[in-house]
Design an enzyme around this catalytic site. Structure first.
Site, PDB file in Angstrom:
ATOM      1  N   GLU A   1     -18.041   0.187  12.184  1.00  0.00           N
ATOM      2  CA  GLU A   1     -19.056  -0.432  13.042  1.00  0.00           C
ATOM      3  C   GLU A   1     -19.623   0.618  13.998  1.00  0.00           C
ATOM      4  OE1 GLU A   1     -18.571  -4.911  14.595  1.00  0.00           O
ATOM      5  OE2 GLU A   1     -16.811  -3.679  14.859  1.00  0.00           O
TER       6      GLU A   1
ATOM      7  N   GLY B   1     -11.457  -8.523  19.706  1.00  0.00           N
ATOM      8  CA  GLY B   1     -11.494  -7.076  19.937  1.00  0.00           C
ATOM      9  C   GLY B   1     -11.420  -6.346  18.614  1.00  0.00           C
ATOM     10  N   SER B   2     -10.909  -5.132  18.680  1.00  0.00           N
ATOM     11  CA  SER B   2     -10.948  -4.279  17.491  1.00  0.00           C
ATOM     12  C   SER B   2      -9.814  -4.631  16.512  1.00  0.00           C
ATOM     13  CB  SER B   2     -10.824  -2.817  17.913  1.00  0.00           C
ATOM     14  OG  SER B   2      -9.581  -2.619  18.543  1.00  0.00           O
TER      15      SER B   2
ATOM     16  N   CYS C   1     -20.037  -8.080  17.514  1.00  0.00           N
ATOM     17  CA  CYS C   1     -19.271  -7.952  16.271  1.00  0.00           C
ATOM     18  C   CYS C   1     -19.974  -8.635  15.105  1.00  0.00           C
ATOM     19  CB  CYS C   1     -17.859  -8.472  16.457  1.00  0.00           C
ATOM     20  SG  CYS C   1     -17.837 -10.054  17.261  1.00  0.00           S
TER      21      CYS C   1
ATOM     22  N   GLU D   1     -10.085 -12.550  16.424  1.00  0.00           N
ATOM     23  CA  GLU D   1     -11.496 -12.378  16.066  1.00  0.00           C
ATOM     24  C   GLU D   1     -11.767 -10.886  16.209  1.00  0.00           C
ATOM     25  OE1 GLU D   1     -14.976 -11.540  16.264  1.00  0.00           O
ATOM     26  OE2 GLU D   1     -15.300 -12.853  18.000  1.00  0.00           O
TER      27      GLU D   1
ATOM     28  N   ASN E   1     -18.015  -6.897  25.519  1.00  0.00           N
ATOM     29  CA  ASN E   1     -19.427  -7.064  25.132  1.00  0.00           C
ATOM     30  C   ASN E   1     -20.029  -8.391  25.567  1.00  0.00           C
ATOM     31  OD1 ASN E   1     -17.903  -8.367  23.228  1.00  0.00           O
ATOM     32  ND2 ASN E   1     -19.102  -7.699  21.479  1.00  0.00           N
TER      33      ASN E   1
ATOM     34  N   LYS F   1      -6.442 -11.782  30.255  1.00  0.00           N
ATOM     35  CA  LYS F   1      -6.758 -10.418  30.685  1.00  0.00           C
ATOM     36  C   LYS F   1      -8.096 -10.010  30.071  1.00  0.00           C
ATOM     37  CE  LYS F   1      -6.112  -6.583  28.853  1.00  0.00           C
ATOM     38  NZ  LYS F   1      -7.454  -6.024  29.161  1.00  0.00           N
ATOM     39  N   PRO F   2      -9.125  -9.854  30.895  1.00  0.00           N
ATOM     40  CA  PRO F   2     -10.406  -9.403  30.359  1.00  0.00           C
ATOM     41  C   PRO F   2     -10.382  -7.887  30.116  1.00  0.00           C
ATOM     42  CG  PRO F   2     -10.583  -9.726  32.725  1.00  0.00           C
ATOM     43  CD  PRO F   2      -9.166 -10.096  32.347  1.00  0.00           C
ATOM     44  N   ALA F   3     -11.412  -7.370  29.506  1.00  0.00           N
ATOM     45  CA  ALA F   3     -11.491  -5.932  29.233  1.00  0.00           C
ATOM     46  C   ALA F   3     -11.630  -5.150  30.536  1.00  0.00           C
ATOM     47  CB  ALA F   3     -12.682  -5.647  28.327  1.00  0.00           C
TER      48      ALA F   3
END
Ligand code: ADP
Length: 490
Positions: free
Chosen positions: A392, A238-239, A294, A260, A159, A182-184
């Site tokens: 969410e 992340g989740s 978030c 987070e 995001n 490592k990015p998404a």
């Protein structure tokens, strides 16, 4: 040396390991697509376990020299990186919009926001103090010094493709840690571009390594870091389910963790609130990034005497929000990140409507624009039985819940396993004090919807995780304290 880059210079398609751009060891690649159109932007290296291991090897080798570099020299590198980010803010903003979908103004805003963490931690790098402990025994001197924890693995969501990774890399490098990241899978290009700028800024080979991975390859790649004793810390945004998995798996090597995780932010409007300000604050906090943050309010509680009026005022404003691709300069909300995200939003709205919610505006997909668009939506008569009250939604949907008194609002706001952001509007000073104390959240916006700042500690309580990013506290997660006890001094 050129310092201002074209978009084509910044689109990197390989991993960055040990100061070099390298293909995946297994040769695999995956597509990165534009969420506005579904078109492939680039086909890039898909890193698995072996690539993750190579990144750790490089980071472990680079650690001693980076740890021992003078803080002011590390700070100078970070300041150069910050300057390059600002110089390339337009093109980075375009890249964010291209792979993530947010309007260009927001993409560019994210560059400045992410860069502010780099500048902040560059300055903090030179202010990491220890303690000389008052003497307890003759002939003995005791002190406490702070040291970098070692190799840090950073795993980030889609995001905020730039800000999330910048605010992990910057404090890590500032204190002398080295990084594997490592990015998404949806948004790796911005992170790769950022790493390219870090290299241009003089970050030495091995100090910062980034691999890109598809969703499938991310699992073995990250698992390698989780089980490698050389990786001393995991920092993750992340989740909550993935955060819990990382905590469980890294327990074997007892890593330090910063998590987070998801939120389910309440936004409370009391009857003594300035309603115009509350509507504006809600628009700012809810619709940033199309509701995909978030800290976005997920549940809006409005006191019953102002409920209908607030709903009308809000719905009128929300109905004017312009939904369009990032290429449209008037766009205020872009596409959602992918089909999975839009399906979840539609599922939440349909569930709420089937249980009695009234649609004040929106409530539908905008298929004429493309597959991933959803109309900004306000739903009245939301209840705790609806899915959107406990999960969410991560989209442009505002459910309005009604409450009678303060105790009921606090109870409802806290009635969730999550505790990241919370917001409330009131003009009564005593209520402001009471409510701020009682909300179970890491962040409280009081008559304010825009809470993020590099100078403030960002993070949650309960199942929203632990650790803080930004502020003077943001360094602690990357440091350990060493106690030195020197005897024989008399
Ligand atoms: P979202 O639902 O927003 O995609 P996730 O928590 O699933 O949030 O993803 C955040 C980051 O965690 C991404 O970089 C993603 O690739 C990574 N990730 C997701 N699942 C796993 C997993 N099982 N192992 C390692 N990394 C994962």
């Amino acid at each position: 040396m050129a310092t201002k880059f074209e978009l084509s210079d910044l689109i990197r398609t390989e991993h960055f390991i040990d100061g070099k751009w390298v293909a995946s060891i297994g040769g695999k690649r995956f597509d990165v697509t534009n969420p506005a159109t579904g078109e492939v932007i680039a086909t890039i290296a898909d890193g698995g376990e072996a690539d993750a291991r190579a990144a750790t090897d490089a980071a472990a080798r680079a650690f001693p020299a980076w740890r021992d570099a003078l803080p002011k020299d590390r700070a100078a590198v970070l300041h150069r990186w910050h300057a390059l980010m600002l110089e390339n803010a337009d093109v980075l903003g375009r890249l964010i919009s291209l792979e993530q979908g947010k309007p260009f103004a927001e993409g560019r805003g994210e560059v400045l926001y992410g860069a502010s963490y780099v500048a902040w931690f560059a300055d903090e790098a030179t202010r990491i103090y220890g303690d000389l402990i008052p003497q307890q025994q003759r002939g003995k001197r005791m002190s406490a010094v702070k040291e970098p924890v070692g190799v840090v693995a950073a795993i980030t969501p889609w995001n905020f493709p730039l800000a999330m990774i910048a605010r992990k890399i910057a404090p890590a490098l500032a204190v002398g840690c080295t990084v594997v990241g490592k990015p998404a899978e949806d948004t790796p290009l911005t992170a790769l571009a950022l790493v390219m700028l870090a290299h241009e800024a003089g970050v030495p080979p091995g100090v910062l390594n980034l691999i890109a991975s598809s969703r499938e390859s991310a699992v073995p790649a990250v698992a390698d870091w989780l089980h490698d004793g050389r990786v001393r810390k995991i920092t993750f945004t992340g989740s909550t389910p993935v955060g819990k998995y990382l905590a469980r798996e890294s327990a074997e090597t007892l890593k330090k963790l910063s998590l987070e995780l998801g939120g389910n932010a309440p936004f409370i409007v009391f009857d003594d609130a300035d309603l115009d300000a509350a509507v504006e604050g809600l628009l700012v906090s809810k619709f940033r990034n199309g509701g995909q943050t978030c800290v976005c309010p997920n549940r809006v509680y409005v006191q019953s005497s102002v409920y209908e009026k607030f709903g009308d005022m809000l719905a009128k404003r929300v109905a004017t929000l312009k939904v369009a691709p990032a290429t449209d300069s008037a766009a205020q909300i872009g596409p959602m990140i992918n089909a999975r995200a839009v399906d979840k939003i539609a599922r939440h709205v349909d569930d709420a409507v089937s249980k009695g919610a009234r649609t004040l505006t929106g409530g539908k997909r905008l298929t004429a624009l493309g597959p991933n668009y959803y109309a900004p939506t306000v739903l009245a008569d939301a209840t705790s039985e609806m899915q959107l009250s406990c999960e969410e939604t991560f989209g442009p949907v505002v459910p309005l819940f009604r409450f009678e008194d303060e105790a009921e609002a606090i109870h409802a706001a806290n009635d969730t396993p999550f505790g990241l952001a919370s917001y409330f509007y009131s003009q009564d000073v005593r209520r402001i004090d009471r409510v701020s104390r009682q909300l179970e959240a890491g962040i409280v916006g009081i008559n304010e919807g825009a809470i993020s700042s590099e100078a403030a500690p960002f993070g949650g309580v309960k199942e929203s995780g632990y650790g803080r990013e930004g502020s003077k506290y943001g360094l602690d997660d990357y440091l350990s304290i060493k106690y030195l006890c020197q005897g024989g001094l008399d």
